[in-house]
Design a protein around this motif. Structure first.
Motif, mmCIF file in Angstrom:
data_model
loop_
_atom_site.group_PDB
_atom_site.id
_atom_site.type_symbol
_atom_site.label_atom_id
_atom_site.label_comp_id
_atom_site.label_asym_id
_atom_site.label_seq_id
_atom_site.Cartn_x
_atom_site.Cartn_y
_atom_site.Cartn_z
ATOM 1 N N MET A 125 57.298 12.119 88.132
ATOM 2 C CA MET A 125 58.019 13.089 87.627
ATOM 3 C C MET A 125 59.664 12.848 87.743
ATOM 4 N N GLU A 126 60.029 11.626 87.882
ATOM 5 C CA GLU A 126 61.586 11.757 87.822
ATOM 6 C C GLU A 126 61.174 11.309 86.360
ATOM 7 N N THR A 127 60.315 10.281 85.430
ATOM 8 C CA THR A 127 59.980 10.108 83.803
ATOM 9 C C THR A 127 60.386 10.879 83.136
ATOM 10 N N VAL A 128 58.944 11.648 83.635
ATOM 11 C CA VAL A 128 58.792 13.251 82.396
ATOM 12 C C VAL A 128 60.301 13.826 83.103
ATOM 13 N N GLU A 129 61.165 13.424 84.288
ATOM 14 C CA GLU A 129 62.230 14.603 84.070
ATOM 15 C C GLU A 129 63.145 14.491 83.063
ATOM 16 N N GLU A 130 63.466 12.530 82.877
ATOM 17 C CA GLU A 130 64.413 12.371 82.223
ATOM 18 C C GLU A 130 64.190 12.503 80.834
ATOM 19 N N HIS A 131 62.704 12.085 80.127
ATOM 20 C CA HIS A 131 62.559 12.332 78.808
ATOM 21 C C HIS A 131 63.049 14.375 78.693
ATOM 22 N N LEU A 132 62.650 14.689 79.692
ATOM 23 C CA LEU A 132 62.971 15.902 78.984
ATOM 24 C C LEU A 132 64.479 16.323 79.225
ATOM 25 N N ILE A 135 58.096 21.760 74.190
ATOM 26 C CA ILE A 135 57.430 20.462 75.015
ATOM 27 C C ILE A 135 56.420 20.216 75.621
ATOM 28 N N TYR A 136 55.483 19.990 75.366
ATOM 29 C CA TYR A 136 53.601 19.912 75.185
ATOM 30 C C TYR A 136 53.268 18.736 76.508
ATOM 31 N N LEU A 137 53.524 19.315 78.149
ATOM 32 C CA LEU A 137 52.846 18.289 78.731
ATOM 33 C C LEU A 137 52.179 18.057 79.101
ATOM 34 N N ASP A 138 51.404 16.372 78.677
ATOM 35 C CA ASP A 138 50.276 16.061 78.520
ATOM 36 C C ASP A 138 49.639 15.867 79.566
ATOM 37 N N SER A 147 56.043 24.239 85.464
ATOM 38 C CA SER A 147 56.897 24.978 86.495
ATOM 39 C C SER A 147 58.282 24.430 87.355
ATOM 40 N N SER A 148 57.083 22.949 87.948
ATOM 41 C CA SER A 148 58.775 21.828 88.922
ATOM 42 C C SER A 148 59.576 21.981 87.268
ATOM 43 N N GLN A 149 58.826 21.094 85.999
ATOM 44 C CA GLN A 149 60.311 20.806 84.962
ATOM 45 C C GLN A 149 60.785 21.891 84.904
ATOM 46 N N CYS A 150 60.401 22.465 84.599
ATOM 47 C CA CYS A 150 61.415 23.992 84.333
ATOM 48 C C CYS A 150 62.353 24.084 85.112
ATOM 49 N N VAL A 203 54.696 15.366 75.470
ATOM 50 C CA VAL A 203 55.639 13.849 77.118
ATOM 51 C C VAL A 203 54.302 13.984 77.531
ATOM 52 N N ASP A 204 53.818 12.557 78.107
ATOM 53 C CA ASP A 204 53.173 12.431 79.115
ATOM 54 C C ASP A 204 53.361 12.669 80.544
ATOM 55 N N GLY A 205 52.526 13.586 80.288
ATOM 56 C CA GLY A 205 53.200 14.054 82.016
ATOM 57 C C GLY A 205 52.135 13.990 82.949
ATOM 58 N N SER A 206 51.686 12.405 82.936
ATOM 59 C CA SER A 206 50.894 12.012 83.896
ATOM 60 C C SER A 206 52.035 11.129 84.228
ATOM 61 N N LEU A 207 52.644 10.521 84.226
ATOM 62 C CA LEU A 207 54.164 9.981 84.347
ATOM 63 C C LEU A 207 54.401 9.904 85.538
#
Ligand code: 2DT
Ligand code: MG
Length: 211
Positions: free
Chosen positions: A183-190, A133-136, A23-26, A177-181
């Motif tokens: 938040m900003e890194t996950v955001e960049e990937h997305l 996108i699967y947040l793992d 939800s945060s990443q969306c 996407v490795d969801g344990s990275l």
């Protein structure tokens, strides 16, 4: 400048366990895309705003009991009742960032022991996502993140079974996407995945989910 041409919008779905950060990443992805001048909307399933969605919401809050197959079909119906609007938005050039879709439908019901093919069948003919996108995140790690809210399914043993079923659903449209990275890194990937997808599918026709 994603989406500034006149093609159709992209159907981008985020999937993952409860507390995986979807939800945060969306929300972050949506505001990024809007800032880029891209027409985009954030959607989520279940959509609790409809009559069917209210039945689902009561079930999730343990305020009602429903047979496993019945609730499964209600979740599917909740997507079907949004299909026409989804199609017109996409064809009109709006990208949809969707928090959960048919994969949640199958993974959560199959985790109860329902047959996977039976679970997939009612969603055949919904619009196929352009990108999933699967947040793992490990179930244990997800549970540590401020705990669960107390809705049905928010139990670690159940989430582990859901994770196994998600795993078996992965296909070529999935990006894990490795969801344990951070938040900003996950955001960049997305951002990168979504931007590429939006550009690539502008001229592609919409297709239906076939599994
Ligand atoms: P949220 O916490 O994201 O509101 O989800 N679920 C969801 C299903 O069992 N089947 C479905 O088809 C969908 C879309 C996942 C509420 C819970 O509903 C589950 C968690
Ligand atoms: Mg939840």
């Amino acid at each position: 400048d994603a989406g500034s041409k006149s093609g159709r919008g992209a159907l981008v779905v985020l999937e993952g366990l409860d507390r995986s950060g979807k939800s945060s990443q969306c929300a972050r992805l949506l505001s990024y895309l809007e800032g880029q001048g891209c027409r985009a909307e954030g959607w989520r399933f279940p959509d609790r705003g409809t009559c069917v969605g209210q039945m689902i919401s009561a079930y999730l809050a343990n305020e009602s009991q429903l047979d496993d197959r019945t609730i499964h079909l209600l979740f599917s119906a909740n997507r079907w009742e949004k299909r026409a609007l989804m199609e017109s938005k996409l064809l009109g050039g709006t990208t949809l960032i969707v928090d959960r879709y048919s994969y949640s439908g199958v993974a959560f019901s199959a985790a109860k022991g329902l047959d996977i093919q039976w679970c997939k069948a009612p969603d055949v003919g919904l619009i196929a996502p352009d990108l999933v996108i699967y947040l793992d995140v490990q179930p244990e790690k997800a549970a540590e993140r401020g705990g669960y809210g107390g809705e049905r399914y928010e139990k670690i043993e159940f989430q582990k079974r859901v994770a196994d079923h998600y795993h078996s659903l992965r296909d070529s449209t999935w990006k894990v996407v490795d969801g344990s990275l951070p938040m900003e890194t996950v955001e960049e990937h997305l951002r990168e995945l979504a931007t590429n997808c939006i550009q690539e599918c502008q001229e592609k026709p919409l297709t239906n989910l076939t599994w």
